[in-house]
Design a protein around this motif. Structure first.
Motif, short mmCIF file in Angstrom:
data_model
loop_
_atom_site.label_atom_id
_atom_site.label_comp_id
_atom_site.label_asym_id
_atom_site.label_seq_id
_atom_site.Cartn_x
_atom_site.Cartn_y
_atom_site.Cartn_z
N ALA A 171 0.83 -1.21 0.00
CA ALA A 171 0.00 0.00 0.00
C ALA A 171 0.87 1.25 0.00
O ALA A 171 0.63 2.20 -0.76
CB ALA A 171 -0.93 -0.01 1.21
N ILE A 172 1.86 1.27 0.86
CA ILE A 172 2.77 2.43 0.92
C ILE A 172 3.53 2.58 -0.41
O ILE A 172 3.67 3.68 -0.95
CB ILE A 172 3.76 2.26 2.09
N LEU A 173 4.01 1.45 -0.96
CA LEU A 173 4.75 1.47 -2.22
C LEU A 173 3.88 1.98 -3.38
O LEU A 173 4.28 2.88 -4.14
CB LEU A 173 5.28 0.08 -2.53
N PHE A 174 2.68 1.43 -3.50
CA PHE A 174 1.81 1.77 -4.63
C PHE A 174 1.30 3.21 -4.56
O PHE A 174 1.08 3.85 -5.59
CB PHE A 174 0.62 0.80 -4.69
N VAL A 175 1.05 3.70 -3.32
CA VAL A 175 0.48 5.04 -3.18
C VAL A 175 1.54 6.12 -3.22
O VAL A 175 1.42 7.12 -3.95
CB VAL A 175 -0.34 5.14 -1.88
N HIS A 176 2.64 5.95 -2.46
CA HIS A 176 3.60 7.03 -2.31
C HIS A 176 4.81 6.93 -3.25
O HIS A 176 5.53 7.91 -3.40
CB HIS A 176 4.06 7.11 -0.86
#
Length: 438
Positions: A171-176
């Motif tokens: 989630a962190i990788l895909f969003v930020h």
């Protein structure tokens, strides 16, 4: 059974269950750093749709755990295998139906929950990706419930932690990093669900105390056993419907107050989930121990488990309320940096100090009823509490607005605990009779 033995079971289960609300918290926090509160609202609505779909079938985990624990206590390999196979088949059928019916589900849900065009857009993006994980999520419920029922605590902890840590990282990788926004959060959940299913099957094959064989069709659909499973699941289904009515009414009413307040309530509800899942770990421990006591006809284990459950529910409530009360502003600030959402979350967040005391008995003693597969009192107590919630929301929100909404939720939680505790003497009498304790 003593405090040390009880905690040795409860603490790993608490860590395991805590990964679920932490996942929702991370998703909220990830999009909470984006420049518009509609992102939080969209993920909140999308998550609510899946909570509604999946929690209705949450009995797949709860009843599987109870039946597996009873089979383990009775040292019955055949029933141990069937306690996994029967709900697994149901999970596959229901999950495929969700995929086939995804368009009417999306249409109806977005009409019911959304209040803003941007929120609706982001919620739809989230839904259209995550829905493909439906069969895997439901089968994961069965796998996790069976591992817990068989007291394979390390294995269930490993599965939960791996799935949710993977979800958080993605989630962190895909969003930020890749700037996929809401689509990135949904894709992360889907990948984690499929990965967990594959790992879960491998863990079961390795950790099972039984020599595996495929049950015959006649064993699988045995009339008496299927009737018992569906009776338990029917009551859990009704109980979950009542819970979802409350949560959906809460979210829909909060959405009517505006996007910023919808986002603030979403932040506070994620914190509430973290609190609730602390108790869930103790409830799971209680369910496993009571299931074993019933399977082995061990009345002393049953009585001691109930005593320890009540004691630790109160201790846990004091700890949770104290930590939240001392660090309320810091905890809320982890979820968003939007000034208006922060202000509203802090204003209404005081209600959550009361939540652990309102919830503790209902959430932990619930495990005793599920472990004994005596679910009718759970169903009844939740129904009565839902009626209380509806009456207070209708009367309080026109006067106190969002404070009235939180008042209704806290009183509902008190009712949920109180009504269930009233059934405890009846449960004790029946269980001691079943175990020839009289």
């Amino acid at each position: 059974m003593n405090h040390r033995a009880y905690l040795a079971l409860a603490i790993p289960l608490t860590i395991s269950t805590m990964t679920t609300p932490l996942l929702g918290a991370v998703d909220t926090a990830v999009v909470g750093q984006l420049p518009d509160s509609a992102y939080i609202g969209g993920v909140a609505v999308g998550t609510l749709i899946f909570n509604t779909l999946y929690w209705v079938f949450g009995f797949l985990r709860v009843s599987t755990s109870a039946f597996a624990a009873q089979a383990s206590g009775a040292s019955d390999p055949a029933q141990g295998i069937l306690s996994l196979a029967r709900p697994f088949l149901l999970a596959v059928v229901v999950g495929v139906c969700f995929i086939l019916l995804q368009w009417p589900i999306e249409y109806g849900a977005l009409i019911l929950f959304s209040s803003d065009s941007d929120v609706t857009k982001f919620a739809a993006e989230y839904f259209r990706i995550r829905i493909w994980g439906a069969p895997f999520t439901l089968m994961n419920y069965v796998i996790l419930g069976w591992l817990m029922g068989m007291a394979k605590i390390k294995e269930s902890l490993l599965l939960q932690v791996l799935m949710n840590v993977l979800n958080m990282i993605l989630a962190i990788l895909f969003v930020h990093v890749f700037t996929f926004a809401v689509k990135g959060v949904a894709a992360a959940a889907l990948i984690a669900e499929v990965t967990a299913f594959i790992l879960g099957l491998l863990i079961i094959m390795k950790a099972s105390p039984f020599k595996w064989r495929l049950p015959s069709f006649q064993e699988l659909v045995d009339t008496q056993s299927m009737k018992k499973m569906f009776n338990v699941n029917k009551d859990l289904f009704i109980r979950t419907i009542c819970l979802l009515v409350v949560i959906n009414m809460f979210t829909a009413k909060g959405a009517s107050f505006g996007t910023d307040l919808l986002a603030a309530n979403a932040v506070l509800f994620q914190i509430h989930y973290i609190m609730a899942y602390f108790f869930e770990g103790f409830a799971n421990a209680t369910s496993i121990l009571v299931g074993k006591a019933v399977g082995a006809s061990d009345k002393e284990l049953y009585k001691k488990t109930l005593t320890l459950s009540k004691q630790w529910s109160v201790i846990t409530a004091v700890v949770i309320a104290s930590v939240y009360g001392l660090f309320q502003e810091q905890i809320i600030s982890l979820f968003t940096n939007l000034p208006r959402v922060l202000e509203l979350s802090t204003t209404y967040g005081t209600w959550l100090i009361l939540y652990p005391f309102a919830a503790c008995f209902g959430l932990v003693i619930y495990g005793a009823f599920t472990g004994a597969t005596e679910i009718a009192p759970v169903r009844n107590s939740m129904f009565y509490a839902m009626i209380v919630y509806i009456l207070i929301q209708i009367t309080a929100t026109p006067i106190w607005h969002n404070h009235g909404l939180w008042l209704a939720f806290i009183v509902y939680t008190i009712g949920r605990s109180g009504f269930l505790v009233m059934y405890t003497p009846r449960l004790n009498k029946k269980m001691l009779y079943v175990m020839k304790g009289i």
